[in-house]
Motif scaffolding. Sequence first.
Motif, short mmCIF file in Angstrom:
data_model
loop_
_atom_site.label_atom_id
_atom_site.label_comp_id
_atom_site.label_asym_id
_atom_site.label_seq_id
_atom_site.Cartn_x
_atom_site.Cartn_y
_atom_site.Cartn_z
N GLU A 180 -66.65 23.87 19.72
CA GLU A 180 -66.71 22.53 19.13
C GLU A 180 -68.09 21.92 19.34
O GLU A 180 -68.76 22.20 20.35
N ASN B 173 -74.46 21.75 17.55
CA ASN B 173 -73.43 22.53 16.88
C ASN B 173 -73.34 23.93 17.46
O ASN B 173 -74.34 24.48 17.94
N GLY C 217 -60.46 9.09 18.06
CA GLY C 217 -60.16 10.51 18.23
C GLY C 217 -60.37 10.91 19.67
O GLY C 217 -60.54 10.07 20.56
N GLU C 218 -60.38 12.20 19.91
CA GLU C 218 -60.54 12.70 21.27
C GLU C 218 -61.97 12.47 21.75
O GLU C 218 -62.93 12.76 21.04
N THR D 181 -68.18 12.90 22.43
CA THR D 181 -67.05 13.44 21.68
C THR D 181 -67.48 14.73 21.02
O THR D 181 -68.64 15.16 21.15
N SER D 182 -66.56 15.35 20.33
CA SER D 182 -66.88 16.58 19.58
C SER D 182 -66.81 16.35 18.07
O SER D 182 -66.94 17.30 17.30
N GLN D 183 -66.59 15.09 17.68
CA GLN D 183 -66.46 14.78 16.25
C GLN D 183 -67.45 13.68 15.87
O GLN D 183 -67.40 12.58 16.42
N LYS D 184 -68.33 14.00 14.93
CA LYS D 184 -69.31 13.01 14.48
C LYS D 184 -68.63 11.80 13.85
O LYS D 184 -69.11 10.66 13.99
N GLU D 185 -67.51 12.01 13.17
CA GLU D 185 -66.81 10.89 12.53
C GLU D 185 -66.32 9.88 13.57
O GLU D 185 -66.33 8.67 13.33
N VAL D 186 -65.88 10.36 14.71
CA VAL D 186 -65.42 9.47 15.77
C VAL D 186 -66.58 8.60 16.27
O VAL D 186 -66.44 7.40 16.47
N VAL E 8 -71.30 15.66 20.55
CA VAL E 8 -71.89 14.45 19.99
C VAL E 8 -72.04 13.44 21.13
O VAL E 8 -71.05 13.07 21.76
N VAL F 200 -76.50 15.43 18.11
CA VAL F 200 -75.43 16.31 17.65
C VAL F 200 -75.88 17.75 17.88
O VAL F 200 -76.93 18.18 17.40
#
Length: 621
Positions: free
Chosen positions: A190, A289, A113-114, A487-492, A193, A287
């Motif tokens: 956003e 938020n 991801g980004e 990144t801004s997505q924990k899944e990434v 992370v 992380v």
Amino acid sequence: MWRLLLLSLLAVAVAAAHGKQPEDLSDDGDDVDLNEEELRALTGEDEDEATVIDDEEYGEKSEKGPGETKTDSSVSFQVGIRSGVGWTRGVSDLNRMSFDGFKVTYKTPVPTGEVYFAETFDDGSLDRWQLSKTMKEDADEEIAKYDGKWAVEQLKENKVPGDLGLVLKSRAKHHAIAAPLDKPFVFQDEPLVVQYEVNFQDGIDCGGAYIKLLSDSGSLNLEQFHDRTPYTIMFGPDKCGEDYKLHFIFRHKNPLNKDMEEKHAKRADVDLKKFYTDKKTHLYTLVLNPDNSYEMFIDQSSVSRGSLLQDVVPPVNPPKEIDDPHDSKPDDWDERAKIPDPEAEKPDDWDEDAPAKVEDPDAVKPEGWLDDELEFVADPNAEKPEDWDEDMDGEWEAPQIPNPACETAPGCGEWKRPMINNPQYKGKWKAPLVDNSNYQGVWKPRKIQNPDYFEDLQPFRMTPFKALGLELWSMTSDIYFDNFIITSQKEVADRWASDSWGLKKLVASANEPGILAQLTMAAEERPWLWVIYILTVGLPVGLAVLFCWPKVLAVIHHNQCSVKATEGEMEDNEEGGEDNLEGDDEGEEEEEENKSSERTLEEEDGVRAACSSARAFSLLL
């Protein structure tokens, strides 16, 4: 009861073995039970990053010339694992590690991801990184320079071929290195992370492995990166002495005076010592938020969480009211809750001059006490040293020794009565305390409005940052860093970890020593464990012999007697069968023999049962 004792001893031994962290796992060949589902979970199911292929496909894809080596991102390795077909052993050379039916191919992880920053070091270069060329302020000139060495290399233990990392190589040196982000991170709507790996390959005495996210300022120059370079966030492990920390510090701007103040998150909720001492690669994740909540993870397990508004020191927002600095306590303010009773009087019989100790009037001098003998006398065998100078050293006197005449006597010298507590002693008289009718409480200054008060309900909106840096001092070398991602997505970040740190974890697990090796290593460090091992193994065997062997001998002896008696009867029957007159007696003898046989069978069954129980218990242990 004795079974519980044995189980307790074994539990202590196993706990001690697990407490002993192995120093060198790479050369151990013990097996580890890792199933295919765990393998896929750790390596990822996407074939683009971590591929699981069969033997034939692997053979076709990995054929290379005799002098060729793989230096790009698709380097294969195999890990010892239990499969449906069978076992193969983990070995130190991971290029030769294999398991039936599967092989794992390492590929440099690619973000899914980004991202604002991603670094694996697998290309072996530091082209995007800038070494600091400045000096540390307020430090001795000899150590002020940031001249600590960095290198890109593999792990010392549990190597994954093709996987490289950044290694701090110098001890007792200042290190500083930084790299720009692909684009600045701006705190808006956003999450943030931040994630990376650390391995204290030689342990850690005193030093840190934290990172700094350098603030986006027009004056930022990575060649001049030093300890006072403005940063937005500092995150990562730090240790000195027995203080093990996981830092999360952010710099907050005061909206009134524009000053920057460091805010420290509360300490982690778990004991961090093992992460610094086990010489394994650990994954650190932060992380943040937009709702001002934060959470820190180690190896994808949460170790601390909280709010930027409530769980940092000092607080982001100052109090609305403060003590009036100009207020002072009145002279007549009485803070005494209790006072001496003004109406109390000292009793007439109170003697303040009575001593605390008096001679025991009932004491009697022991018989045989030598009043005329001294307790110590000059040593008659002592001689004046030849180099004794009376003008310089004074008159020589023999050293004193215990009087030999007093050795058999109850005592020598003047006898004195022993001292005892004076029953008449009361000490200095004091009036009893009573409630103070003029008590006004503890004085406090009055409250006034805080002139520096402000309320920032969005501390998440920090100063943007545009570079990642490591500015460290360490008394230990070979600290390993790898796989940075922002990144801004924990899944990434999780997927990135699965394709990188997950493989390191898999290899380390494959090289873990078996339970017997752990017990042996634990006993080498703690020799008293051998006593527990001997008791755990030897006691069941001794009990089995103790309970089984006497009964076995008794049964054998009884059987031998029965056989002899039977043989004698058979001989009598062959010599003549005319003695049938005593039929009643023979019937009684046969009945006795039958009962004896039944008892023998019962004893044999009892012995078998006892021995079976002893063997089963031994196997259980």
